[in-house]
Design an enzyme around this catalytic site. Structure first.
Site: not given
Ligand SMILES: NC(=O)c1ccc[n+]([C@@H]2O[C@H](COP(=O)([O-])OP(=O)(O)OC[C@H]3O[C@@H](n4cnc5c(N)ncnc54)[C@H](OP(=O)(O)O)[C@@H]3O)[C@@H](O)[C@H]2O)c1
Length: 302
Positions: A15, A64, A128
């Protein structure tokens, strides 16, 4: 600070933040990398097997991160951002490792008028934010004492899809950009956050003032760059600085209200975070967001 070798297990190693971590890892750390598709943070057996390599530190950059995608994939968000960190805490506790977990300003509701402190009440507005808050709660509930939860905001850096790169791309293609002006926060360069994480880890190795009463450095910390802006002001600064490196099509950047750019996930109107706790623990200062953006452009240009 001691220079003893430290074994670091880096989760989510492909990432954007993890790239900065890899670049800025001090010489006394030996890193092992874990990411999809070989390693899944939601797979209990895989996570528990991390103990086989006996890391001193588990650093979780996996998440995520598609904020709007989370609205339609709630279960996945809760598993990756919520339950996954809990599994990491379990294994860290078993092997007496330090867990560093990265969280977000989106755990807050955004109704404050001054910077959020670590102990301010949370109130996520999006799936989120709820899933990231669940991740924090799972770590706290695990009974693990040696953890750092580092909340950050508006992250950009090399090798990632982020607001800076999106603005540059749009500014090449269009003459006019409309950007939300009623959400305020603080941009954060991944390199500065990576450095901050290693500064916090160094506090653990620092000699304590008294061996009888060792102050625990562990807990929740806020880290972003210093200062604040709206997304519109951030975009204007990005375009301004990008013009030092290339010519762009864009002529007008227009401020718009949130309603003018509807998205599935609700964002906090204000999510500036106080860095006082981080500064007190590390003795470090924090760079202003404009200065860090300049440094990012210099790095990016290389
Ligand atoms: N980006 C921001 O603006 C921002 C703001 C505040 C906080 N944060 C937090 O900062 C941290 C780092 O963000 P980032 O922008 O660097 O994220 P990123 O670029 O999206 O990287 C996340 C990494 O985690 C991996 N991953 C996803 N699901 C996984 C799973 N089940 N098991 C193992 N790995 C998995 C991803 O793989 P795939 O790409 O294959 O899915 C990706 O390599 C995250 O905790 C995020 O919540 C980010």
């Amino acid at each position: 600070m001691t220079s003893a070798m430290r074994k670091l297990t880096l989760i989510g190693a492909n990432g954007m933040l993890a790239k900065a971590i890899k670049k800025l890892t001090p010489a006394n750390y030996h890193i092992q990398f874990y990411d999809l598709p070989d390693f899944d943070i939601t797979d209990r057996a895989q996570v528990l097997a991390l103990q086989d390599s006996a890391p001193d530190i588990i650093l979780n950059c996996a998440a995520y991160t598609q904020v709007d995608g989370c609205e339609s994939h709630r279960e996945l968000a809760m598993r990756v951002n919520g339950e996954g960190p809990g599994l990491l805490a379990e294994v860290a506790k078993d092997i007496d490792a330090v867990l560093v977990h990265v969280s977000t300003d989106f755990v807050f509701a955004g109704d404050k008028k001054e910077p959020y402190r670590e102990d301010d009440p949370t109130g996520p507005l999006s799936v989120y934010g709820q899933s990231k808050l669940l991740g924090e709660q799972r770590i706290l509930q695990s009974g693990l004492e040696k953890y750092f939860i580092v909340r950050t905001s508006w992250l950009y850096g090399q090798g990632g899809n982020n607001f800076v790169e999106t603005m540059i791309r749009l500014a090449r293609e269009r003459t006019e950009l409309k950007v939300v002006d009623d959400q305020r926060g603080t941009p954060t360069w991944t390199d500065d956050l990576a450095e901050a994480i290693f500064k916090l880890l160094a506090v653990v190795d620092a000699p304590h003032p008294s061996p009888l009463t060792p102050p625990s450095p562990y807990g929740i910390y806020h880290f972003s760059n210093e200062g604040e802006c709206s997304w519109y002001q951030f975009a204007a600064e990005i375009i301004d600085q990008a013009r030092n490196f290339e010519s762009l099509q864009v002529e007008n950047i227009l401020p718009i209200p949130t309603e003018g750019y509807p998205l599935p996930a609700q964002r906090p109107k204000y999510s500036v975070m106080s860095k006082e706790k981080y500064k007190a623990a590390t003795g470090m200062q924090v760079r202003d967001w404009r200065e860090s953006l300049r440094n990012y452009f210099l790095e990016r240009g290389k």
